[in-house]
Design a protein around this motif. Structure first.
Motif, PDB file in Angstrom:
ATOM      1  N   VAL A 297     -50.418 -14.704  19.554  1.00  0.00           N
ATOM      2  CA  VAL A 297     -49.502 -14.050  18.612  1.00  0.00           C
ATOM      3  C   VAL A 297     -48.414 -15.027  18.165  1.00  0.00           C
ATOM      4  O   VAL A 297     -47.825 -15.722  19.005  1.00  0.00           O
TER       5      VAL A 297
ATOM      6  N   THR B 111     -44.992 -14.674  17.291  1.00  0.00           N
ATOM      7  CA  THR B 111     -44.011 -13.579  17.393  1.00  0.00           C
ATOM      8  C   THR B 111     -42.850 -13.760  16.418  1.00  0.00           C
ATOM      9  O   THR B 111     -42.091 -12.829  16.200  1.00  0.00           O
ATOM     10  N   GLU B 112     -42.719 -14.965  15.811  1.00  0.00           N
ATOM     11  CA  GLU B 112     -41.640 -15.164  14.827  1.00  0.00           C
ATOM     12  C   GLU B 112     -42.074 -14.700  13.448  1.00  0.00           C
ATOM     13  O   GLU B 112     -41.277 -14.166  12.684  1.00  0.00           O
TER      14      GLU B 112
ATOM     15  N   GLY C 288     -44.716 -12.566  13.045  1.00  0.00           N
ATOM     16  CA  GLY C 288     -45.321 -11.244  13.171  1.00  0.00           C
ATOM     17  C   GLY C 288     -46.786 -11.262  12.783  1.00  0.00           C
ATOM     18  O   GLY C 288     -47.207 -10.482  11.924  1.00  0.00           O
TER      19      GLY C 288
ATOM     20  N   VAL D 178     -48.635  -6.476  14.838  1.00  0.00           N
ATOM     21  CA  VAL D 178     -47.338  -6.912  15.364  1.00  0.00           C
ATOM     22  C   VAL D 178     -46.386  -7.173  14.186  1.00  0.00           C
ATOM     23  O   VAL D 178     -46.814  -7.584  13.096  1.00  0.00           O
TER      24      VAL D 178
ATOM     25  N   ALA E 279     -42.210  -8.715  13.296  1.00  0.00           N
ATOM     26  CA  ALA E 279     -41.187  -9.575  13.904  1.00  0.00           C
ATOM     27  C   ALA E 279     -39.808  -9.254  13.370  1.00  0.00           C
ATOM     28  O   ALA E 279     -39.650  -8.805  12.233  1.00  0.00           O
TER      29      ALA E 279
ATOM     30  N   PHE F   3     -39.923  -8.845  18.706  1.00  0.00           N
ATOM     31  CA  PHE F   3     -41.174  -8.523  18.011  1.00  0.00           C
ATOM     32  C   PHE F   3     -41.685  -7.202  18.568  1.00  0.00           C
ATOM     33  O   PHE F   3     -41.392  -6.860  19.723  1.00  0.00           O
TER      34      PHE F   3
ATOM     35  N   THR G 252     -41.417  -2.913  21.922  1.00  0.00           N
ATOM     36  CA  THR G 252     -40.616  -4.017  21.385  1.00  0.00           C
ATOM     37  C   THR G 252     -40.196  -4.948  22.513  1.00  0.00           C
ATOM     38  O   THR G 252     -39.748  -4.488  23.568  1.00  0.00           O
ATOM     39  N   TYR G 253     -40.365  -6.248  22.271  1.00  0.00           N
ATOM     40  CA  TYR G 253     -40.000  -7.261  23.273  1.00  0.00           C
ATOM     41  C   TYR G 253     -38.994  -8.226  22.664  1.00  0.00           C
ATOM     42  O   TYR G 253     -38.944  -8.417  21.447  1.00  0.00           O
TER      43      TYR G 253
ATOM     44  N   GLN H 248     -44.498 -21.631  19.145  1.00  0.00           N
ATOM     45  CA  GLN H 248     -45.461 -20.615  18.688  1.00  0.00           C
ATOM     46  C   GLN H 248     -46.828 -21.256  18.413  1.00  0.00           C
ATOM     47  O   GLN H 248     -46.892 -22.440  18.067  1.00  0.00           O
TER      48      GLN H 248
END
Lengths: 172, 478
Positions: free
Chosen positions: B363, B365-366, B368, B380, B382, B389, B445-446, B455
């Motif tokens: 993933v 995560t920045e 998404g 997902v 972000a 995310f 959400t994390y 990433q």
């Protein structure tokens, strides 16, 4: 109200439950001395043993319909009496938490030292080992009879007997 | 045992027999009569509470209302019904009419106004909870063990906590141990804070490790936290209460059926090992075949039907459990007539599974974006400003059953970035599972704390929900 053969429905119900009660009483009364003797071997008190028989009868009455096989009525009843005795012994432990056993007069006789030692030893034993020892030595039952009462295989009873005597020896 | 010791035993036996003969027949018969009278009174008190069959059915409906989780359940079992009329303060409800110790078992009459889950209600009402009565008092807090019931897999305990201090108190970590073998987990109902001057009943379930067989000596341990959360003077009080428990009658009423047959769903094999029916619950032990081509997470919507000549029951599914040694078990509520059952059928509506290559979720995560892994139900998004995310999963068409059975996506404790560096799993900020336009949607959400993560990040999925809806059925007993 519906009438049948000169009696009301509620009168018929009442007679039928009275008959049931008498039949149940007869079945228990037939064994009352045996039940008392077993209770006495655990509790060594006339009033407590009578109380145990009364309580066992009460519990047996409530659970009577759960008993599927009438042939095991006696074994079932004995098991209930033993449970009532163990409940009383636990209650006594809570009321008298010290491990010291006090000498007390029972029917005018003083407790012998042997009696005191045995009672103390039985109190320390695991209850599952205690029951086969009591039923064999105090009531002359065979392993097969004890197995029926405790609902365990005969092999297990023999093991418990052996372990129980070993424990008893260690505590005496 | 030596001859001398055996003689001691036989002499004592003779004395006991001699003394027991002193009692008269009339006194014995009176005791039996009184016992029957006592039994009739006790039985009629139970009937009065619930009436005839129609009223008893109505009472069962009342019990089944309002299926919501009770507060305080850190590891609560699946949502299950609570009794209406929650009155958690027995002092306000008045003193119990009878002593628990009179009958040897807890009486439902004494707990009628107390809110509790159905499984505790049934255990008390069906006469399985042995009365105990042991208690311990410390610093103005008194914990009393009212009763307990156990089978080979779990133990129920009813306790009463009394607060005679001037601070609030909350009980936690209630665990029973037998011969130094401790229960492996606990859950507690009605466990929220107790104000000063109050008392309440607590309903505790302990999961037992295998190997606890025929226990009688036990110790109940719990901790109480006295004081408001964050109070520097808050105090921790430890309770250790030894007690004896003879659960032979429940163990005697337990039936185990070895099955050793397979259920096949979506080409994946699930070996059903055995089913154990006890007065407290129904347990189906199973394992996934090593040769399966997919990683199976769970059996979806399992259902059990236990039938005899006279009746048929479908016990409620409570939870899917995995013990520390890896044993998987489907846990259902207790069946009333388990000893008479001549047919047991297990069915399921599919499995949750992924191909092995889908377990690694890669993933960004920045931005998404999911680059690899998972399936089409997962997406997902972000929030770069918050360094957060959110995973969103479509868990299928919304239904109460789906909401009850679906389990959220979860990951193993570590993740790996693009440069092969390992980090702890990002901190979970929030999670919701709700109905959105007729679909069941789960969002988690994390937030990433570390600033040097490169990433994309690789997560390893440890739990996943998807529904292939392939129904399957297996006869466990025939």
């Amino acid at each position: 109200m519906e009438k049948t053969a000169g009696h009301t429905e509620s009168e018929n119900k009442e007679r039928s439950s009275h008959v049931q009660e008498e039949m149940f009483f007869a079945q228990v009364a037939e064994r009352q001395r045996k039940l008392y003797s077993i209770a006495y071997s655990y509790l060594r008190s006339e009033s407590d043993s009578l109380e145990a028989v009364q309580e066992a009868t009460c519990r047996a009455w409530i659970k009577r319909k759960k008993l599927k096989n009438p042939d095991v009525f006696e074994s079932w009843l004995i098991r209930i009496v033993i449970n009532c005795c163990m409940d009383e012994l636990r209650r006594r432990k809570r009321s008298f938490p010290t491990a010291e056993f006090e000498e007390r007069a029972v029917t005018g006789e003083m407790q012998s030292h042997d009696r005191i030692d045995l009672e103390r030893a039985f109190g320390k034993m695991k209850s599952k080992y205690r029951h086969p020892v009591m039923l064999k030595y105090y009531h002359g039952m065979t392993s097969a009879q004890i197995a029926d009462i405790l609902g365990k295989p005969e092999g297990t009873i023999k093991t418990w007997l052996r372990e129980g005597l070993k424990q008893l020896k260690g505590f005496l | 045992m030596t001859h001398h010791e055996e003689q001691k035993l036989l002499r004592d036996a003779e004395q006991s027999e001699r003394e027991s003969r002193h009692i008269g027949g009339t006194e014995l018969s009176d005791a039996v009569r009184q016992g029957i009278g006592k039994g009739k009174k006790r039985a009629s008190r139970r009937r009065t509470a619930y009436g005839t069959g129609t009223l008893a059915a109505a009472a069962a409906v009342v019990i089944a209302l309002s299926a919501s989780l009770l507060p305080g359940g850190e590891s609560s079992p699946a949502p299950s019904a609570v009794t209406a009329g929650v009155q958690s303060d027995p002092a306000a409800a008045g003193q119990p009419e009878t002593s628990d110790e009179d009958s040897g078992y807890l009486s439902i009459d004494d707990y009628r106004s107390v809110g509790m889950e159905t499984k505790f209600f049934n255990a008390i009402n069906r006469g399985h909870m042995k009365a105990i009565g042991e208690k311990q008092e410390k610093d103005g807090y008194t914990l009393t063990l009212k009763g307990a019931a156990l089978d080979k897999r779990k133990m129920y305990v009813v306790a009463e906590l009394r607060n005679d201090s001037d601070r609030v108190v909350r009980l936690t970590n209630p665990l029973v141990s037998f011969d130094n073998v401790q229960a492996v987990s606990w859950s507690l109902s009605n466990g929220e804070v107790l104000p000063p001057g109050g008392s309440k009943y607590l309903f505790i379930e302990n999961k037992l490790a295998s190997g606890i067989d025929d226990p009688d000596q036990a110790v109940f341990h719990a901790e109480a936290y006295a004081g408001e959360f964050g109070d520097p003077k808050a105090e921790e009080i430890s309770f250790d209460i030894p007690f004896e428990l003879d659960a032979q009658d429940l163990l005697d009423d337990t039936r185990t059926v070895e099955v050793g047959r397979e259920l096949t769903i979506d080409g994946q094999r699930i070996e059903i090992q055995r089913v154990m029916l006890s007065p407290l619950g129904t347990y189906v032990d199973y394992a996934y075949a090593d040769t399966n081509t997919k990683h199976v997470f769970s059996l979806n919507s399992p259902n059990l039907k236990v039938s005899s000549e006279k009746s048929s029951e479908s016990p409620a599914f409570q939870q899917n459990d995995q013990s520390e040694n890896g044993q998987r078990t489907l846990i259902f509520s207790a069946v009333l007539n388990s000893l008479d059952a001549d047919s047991i059928v297990l069915s399921a509506e599919g499995i949750a599974a992924l191909d092995p290559e889908q377990l690694k979720l890669v993933v960004d995560t920045e931005k998404g974006r999911i680059l690899q892994g998972g399936d089409s139900t997962l997406s997902v998004s972000a929030d770069p400003k918050e360094r957060a995310f959110t995973f969103e999963q479509d868990m299928g068409e919304y239904s109460e059953e789906n909401h009850r059975d679906a389990s959220q996506i979860s990951f193993e404790d570590t993740v790996v970035d693009a440069e092969g560096r390992t980090y702890s799993l990002p901190y979970a900020v929030s999670g919701t599972t709700e109905q959105v336009q007729g679909r069941l949607i789960d969002k988690s959400t994390y937030r990433i704390e570390e600033k040097d993560v490169v990433q994309p990040i690789t997560f390893t999925i440890s739990n996943y929900w998807n529904t292939n809806k392939e129904q399957a059925e297996l006869e466990l007993l025939r």
